[in-house]
Design an enzyme around this catalytic site. Structure first.
Site, PDB file in Angstrom:
ATOM      1  N   ASN A   6       0.852  -1.191   0.000  1.00 52.96           N
ATOM      2  CA  ASN A   6       0.000   0.000   0.000  1.00 52.96           C
ATOM      3  C   ASN A   6       0.893   1.249   0.000  1.00 52.96           C
ATOM      4  O   ASN A   6       1.685   1.448   0.934  1.00 52.96           O
ATOM      5  CB  ASN A   6      -0.900  -0.038   1.247  1.00 52.96           C
ATOM      6  CG  ASN A   6      -1.828   1.153   1.314  1.00 52.96           C
ATOM      7  OD1 ASN A   6      -1.422   2.279   1.049  1.00 52.96           O
ATOM      8  ND2 ASN A   6      -3.070   0.925   1.677  1.00 52.96           N
ATOM      9  N   HIS A   9       0.952   6.324   1.722  1.00 54.78           N
ATOM     10  CA  HIS A   9       1.672   7.342   2.499  1.00 54.78           C
ATOM     11  C   HIS A   9       2.842   7.975   1.765  1.00 54.78           C
ATOM     12  O   HIS A   9       3.405   8.964   2.232  1.00 54.78           O
ATOM     13  CB  HIS A   9       2.064   6.787   3.869  1.00 54.78           C
ATOM     14  CG  HIS A   9       0.829   6.521   4.682  1.00 54.78           C
ATOM     15  ND1 HIS A   9      -0.195   7.426   4.760  1.00 54.78           N
ATOM     16  CD2 HIS A   9       0.427   5.435   5.397  1.00 54.78           C
ATOM     17  CE1 HIS A   9      -1.166   6.920   5.498  1.00 54.78           C
ATOM     18  NE2 HIS A   9      -0.818   5.720   5.897  1.00 54.78           N
ATOM     19  N   HIS A  42      -5.635   3.524  -1.628  1.00 58.70           N
ATOM     20  CA  HIS A  42      -6.958   3.847  -1.102  1.00 58.70           C
ATOM     21  C   HIS A  42      -7.334   5.223  -1.623  1.00 58.70           C
ATOM     22  O   HIS A  42      -6.762   6.228  -1.190  1.00 58.70           O
ATOM     23  CB  HIS A  42      -6.909   3.820   0.430  1.00 58.70           C
ATOM     24  CG  HIS A  42      -8.243   4.019   1.079  1.00 58.70           C
ATOM     25  ND1 HIS A  42      -8.431   3.873   2.431  1.00 58.70           N
ATOM     26  CD2 HIS A  42      -9.459   4.342   0.574  1.00 58.70           C
ATOM     27  CE1 HIS A  42      -9.709   4.099   2.726  1.00 58.70           C
ATOM     28  NE2 HIS A  42     -10.350   4.408   1.614  1.00 58.70           N
ATOM     29  N   ARG A  44      -9.436   7.828  -1.155  1.00 54.46           N
ATOM     30  CA  ARG A  44     -10.402   8.270  -0.139  1.00 54.46           C
ATOM     31  C   ARG A  44     -11.298   9.361  -0.699  1.00 54.46           C
ATOM     32  O   ARG A  44     -10.894  10.108  -1.598  1.00 54.46           O
ATOM     33  CB  ARG A  44      -9.660   8.789   1.104  1.00 54.46           C
ATOM     34  CG  ARG A  44      -8.877   7.731   1.837  1.00 54.46           C
ATOM     35  CD  ARG A  44      -8.308   8.306   3.121  1.00 54.46           C
ATOM     36  NE  ARG A  44      -9.372   8.591   4.046  1.00 54.46           N
ATOM     37  CZ  ARG A  44      -9.706   7.790   5.083  1.00 54.46           C
ATOM     38  NH1 ARG A  44      -9.025   6.697   5.328  1.00 54.46           N
ATOM     39  NH2 ARG A  44     -10.706   8.122   5.861  1.00 54.46           N
ATOM     40  N   ARG A  48      -7.202  12.724   0.598  1.00 56.49           N
ATOM     41  CA  ARG A  48      -6.119  13.246   1.443  1.00 56.49           C
ATOM     42  C   ARG A  48      -4.746  12.719   1.030  1.00 56.49           C
ATOM     43  O   ARG A  48      -3.740  13.298   1.376  1.00 56.49           O
ATOM     44  CB  ARG A  48      -6.379  12.959   2.919  1.00 56.49           C
ATOM     45  CG  ARG A  48      -6.262  11.512   3.289  1.00 56.49           C
ATOM     46  CD  ARG A  48      -6.302  11.328   4.788  1.00 56.49           C
ATOM     47  NE  ARG A  48      -7.645  11.482   5.328  1.00 56.49           N
ATOM     48  CZ  ARG A  48      -8.043  10.858   6.436  1.00 56.49           C
ATOM     49  NH1 ARG A  48      -7.203  10.093   7.109  1.00 56.49           N
ATOM     50  NH2 ARG A  48      -9.258  10.992   6.882  1.00 56.49           N
ATOM     51  N   GLU A  69      -8.667   0.371  -2.829  1.00 56.23           N
ATOM     52  CA  GLU A  69      -9.576   0.395  -1.681  1.00 56.23           C
ATOM     53  C   GLU A  69     -10.506   1.586  -1.848  1.00 56.23           C
ATOM     54  O   GLU A  69     -10.072   2.666  -2.259  1.00 56.23           O
ATOM     55  CB  GLU A  69      -8.795   0.551  -0.386  1.00 56.23           C
ATOM     56  CG  GLU A  69      -7.907  -0.613  -0.074  1.00 56.23           C
ATOM     57  CD  GLU A  69      -7.064  -0.357   1.174  1.00 56.23           C
ATOM     58  OE1 GLU A  69      -7.220   0.700   1.817  1.00 56.23           O
ATOM     59  OE2 GLU A  69      -6.245  -1.220   1.481  1.00 56.23           O
ATOM     60  N   THR A 100      -8.220   3.604   8.183  1.00 50.82           N
ATOM     61  CA  THR A 100      -9.414   2.762   8.237  1.00 50.82           C
ATOM     62  C   THR A 100      -9.542   2.182   9.641  1.00 50.82           C
ATOM     63  O   THR A 100      -8.602   1.574  10.152  1.00 50.82           O
ATOM     64  CB  THR A 100      -9.278   1.598   7.220  1.00 50.82           C
ATOM     65  OG1 THR A 100      -8.882   2.142   5.971  1.00 50.82           O
ATOM     66  CG2 THR A 100     -10.581   0.849   7.080  1.00 50.82           C
ATOM     67  N   GLU A 150     -10.716  -9.743   2.994  1.00 48.86           N
ATOM     68  CA  GLU A 150      -9.488  -9.337   3.680  1.00 48.86           C
ATOM     69  C   GLU A 150      -9.824  -9.207   5.165  1.00 48.86           C
ATOM     70  O   GLU A 150     -10.683  -8.399   5.549  1.00 48.86           O
ATOM     71  CB  GLU A 150      -8.976  -7.991   3.135  1.00 48.86           C
ATOM     72  CG  GLU A 150      -7.724  -7.519   3.872  1.00 48.86           C
ATOM     73  CD  GLU A 150      -7.183  -6.197   3.328  1.00 48.86           C
ATOM     74  OE1 GLU A 150      -7.506  -5.813   2.188  1.00 48.86           O
ATOM     75  OE2 GLU A 150      -6.419  -5.547   4.070  1.00 48.86           O
ATOM     76  N   HIS A 190      -3.676  -4.607   7.852  1.00 46.92           N
ATOM     77  CA  HIS A 190      -3.877  -3.432   8.700  1.00 46.92           C
ATOM     78  C   HIS A 190      -3.002  -3.521   9.945  1.00 46.92           C
ATOM     79  O   HIS A 190      -3.113  -4.455  10.724  1.00 46.92           O
ATOM     80  CB  HIS A 190      -5.336  -3.210   9.111  1.00 46.92           C
ATOM     81  CG  HIS A 190      -5.613  -1.743   9.280  1.00 46.92           C
ATOM     82  ND1 HIS A 190      -5.446  -1.095  10.456  1.00 46.92           N
ATOM     83  CD2 HIS A 190      -5.960  -0.806   8.369  1.00 46.92           C
ATOM     84  CE1 HIS A 190      -5.705   0.191  10.277  1.00 46.92           C
ATOM     85  NE2 HIS A 190      -6.003   0.398   9.023  1.00 46.92           N
TER      86      HIS A 190
END
Ligand code: PXP
Length: 237
Positions: A6, A9, A42, A44, A48, A69, A100, A150, A190
């Site tokens: 992922n 970030h 993701h 969103r 963000r 996601e 999340t 998941e 996660h």
């Protein structure tokens, strides 16, 4: 065990300055060079970190599989149909959360999930549901005809090192066994880190992990390719 990295970030750092760098597309290429089996982003609703532009370019550039996601909304379905990721993972989303928090409640939101998943599946996009590790949630996914889940490892990860972690691992094991009996493709993720990954990586039922924050944090020091290679090594022990 496979690893989908992922890269949200990397985009978080870029958006902190509303600049052009660091580019998550570059991070994805390096993650693949380090052995990633897939790339996860993701998108969103508040944008963000990952932007539509990232999804559009990643779709064309990456050599592995793209997992997007998204919240279970028709607005997000429209975007998914435009860029056609290999898989969409439906997650709960709320404005104030840092990340999340918790799995999507498939029992409570069965109608919405069915509508969103139906549209994605009809377009040839795979659908994965991010759920808390519980047999009732797995059953609800099965009732909707979904065959990829998941399992949320957040509560395990948040308690790694204390006695509560054992209880969470038991929950994950039970849900994983049940999902396997129903022939699900089983993923987990996660909060997983280089330190807490061991017991999850040892579960034979799980085929793939989604890991972001810990890999990106490590990449700041050793580079993305190396950070991914080190995590992959832990998954093959
Ligand atoms: N799986 C899901 C469904 C997520 O929402 C996230 C965070 O975006 C992850 C996995 C990765 O979590 P982490 O960044 O803590 O590794």
């Amino acid at each position: 065990m496979k690893l989908s990295v992922n890269i949200d970030h990397i985009a978080t750092i870029r958006q902190a300055r509303m600049a052009n760098e660091p580019d998550p597309v570059y991070a994805a290429a390096l993650a693949e060079m380090g052995g990633a089996d897939g790339i996860t982003v993701h998108l969103r609703q508040d944008r963000r970190h990952i932007q539509e532009r990232d999804v559009e370019i990643l779709r064309r550039v990456i050599k592995t599989r793209l997992n997007m996601e998204m919240a279970a909304s028709m607005e997000m379905v429209k975007i998914a149909l435009k860029y056609k990721p290999d898989v969409c993972t439906l997650v709960p989303e709320s404005k104030d959360e840092v990340t999340t928090s918790g799995g999507l409640d498939i029992i409570m939101f069965a109608d919405k999930v069915q509508e969103v998943a139906g549209n994605l599946l009809a377009a040839g996009i795979g659908v994965s549901l991010f759920i808390d590790p519980g047999v009732e949630q797995v059953k609800a996914c099965h009732r909707l005809g979904i065959r990829i889940v998941e399992l949320n490892t957040g509560d395990y990860a948040g308690n790694a090192g204390n006695s509560y972690a054992r209880l969470e691992l038991d929950k994950i094991t039970k849900a994983a066994n049940y999902a396997k009996k129903l022939n699900f493709t089983l993923l987990a993720g996660h909060g997983l880190t280089y330190q807490n990954i061991g017991p999850i990586a040892a579960m034979p039922e799980i085929e793939e992990l989604n890991i972001g924050h810990s890999i990106v944090a490590n990449a700041a020091f050793v580079g993305m390719k190396e950070a991914v290679a080190r995590m992959k090594e832990l998954l093959s022990c």
